[in-house]
Design a protein around this motif. Structure first.
Motif, short mmCIF file in Angstrom:
data_model
loop_
_atom_site.label_atom_id
_atom_site.label_comp_id
_atom_site.label_asym_id
_atom_site.label_seq_id
_atom_site.Cartn_x
_atom_site.Cartn_y
_atom_site.Cartn_z
N MET A 247 0.83 -1.21 0.00
CA MET A 247 0.00 0.00 0.00
C MET A 247 0.86 1.25 0.00
O MET A 247 0.59 2.22 -0.72
N HIS B 242 0.80 4.08 -2.86
CA HIS B 242 0.42 5.45 -2.52
C HIS B 242 1.49 6.44 -3.00
O HIS B 242 1.18 7.49 -3.57
N VAL C 261 -7.39 0.56 2.43
CA VAL C 261 -6.67 0.10 1.26
C VAL C 261 -5.84 -1.13 1.61
O VAL C 261 -5.81 -2.12 0.85
N THR C 262 -5.18 -1.09 2.75
CA THR C 262 -4.38 -2.24 3.19
C THR C 262 -5.24 -3.47 3.37
O THR C 262 -4.88 -4.57 2.93
#
Length: 232
Positions: A20, A24, A50-51
């Motif tokens: 992630m 990002h 997201v993770t």
């Protein structure tokens, strides 16, 4: 030639946060402006989501890859590959229900602009409908390298993994390339088939983000007449 200290393998669920962070950082100048339109930096809650989505995706059979510098054990790049195919192992095309189930619009983040979010996913979904129809394919959804490790060959190693899977199954491979990534994909046999753009100025942004739709043609498996859908 890629750096000999780099090695590719499947990402483990407990490594999802590292992936992630690389994603990002790599997306700061384009995709993040779409996903997090209303806020320059997403909240920790969003990064946690997201993770979790990455870890859950691994459990669902999405192929998340990592490229590791074996001299330091640092993850320097990653990719998200999917094998999109009929559920019926004897089928050669996907049903309309399978197509629409694959082409959905996920829930936005708290930092997302709802119209921008929907426009982005619908743009990409319509491209897949138009260029792939009901055929099975391998999709490269994401290919990211940490900026500190560009030009070491990590992207090529992650691409090679998916291209070999596509060749083994006799299946096309599909992606949407940024202007920076397009030359790399061409070297691995991807061919431009269309262009996409999202004009963020419609919603108060300051730029138009563009992609090239690219497809790597299918190759017929050479060994023992393998069916394109036989390989996992």
């Amino acid at each position: 030639m890629p750096d000999p200290t780099l090695a590719v393998s499947l990402l483990k669920p407990e490594e999802a946060e590292q992936y992630m962070r690389i994603r990002h950082t790599a997306f700061k100048h384009d995709v993040n402006k779409i996903l997090y339109f209303n806020q320059v930096e997403p909240s920790q809650a969003t990064l946690n989501r997201v993770t979790k989505d990455i870890a859950d995706g691994i459990a669902k059979g999405i192929f998340y890859l990592k490229c590791v510098d074996t001299s330091t054990n640092e993850i320097v790049a990653g990719a998200r590959w999917r094998h999109v195919r009929p559920k019926d192992p004897n089928a050669t095309i996907r049903t309309s229900e399978e197509i629409e189930k694959d082409l959905t619009v996920p829930e936005p983040y708290s930092e997302s602009h709802l119209e921008v979010w929907r426009a982005f996913y619908e743009l990409f979904n319509e491209s897949k409908r138009r260029h792939l129809g009901n055929r099975p394919y391998w999709a490269l959804d994401t290919l990211v390298t940490h900026p500190n490790h560009h030009r070491r060959g990590a992207g090529g190693l992650l691409l090679t993994w998916g291209c070999e899977k596509a060749d083994e199954t006799g299946t096309e491979a599909y992606l949407e390339a940024s202007p920076m990534g397009e030359p790399l994909y061409k070297r691995y046999g991807y061919e431009p088939v269309g262009d996409l753009e999202l004009d963020l100025r419609k919603w108060g942004g300051d730029e138009t983000i563009e992609w090239t739709v690219m497809i790597r043609p299918a190759k017929v498996p050479e060994s023992r007449g393998i069916s394109p859908l036989e390989h996992e």
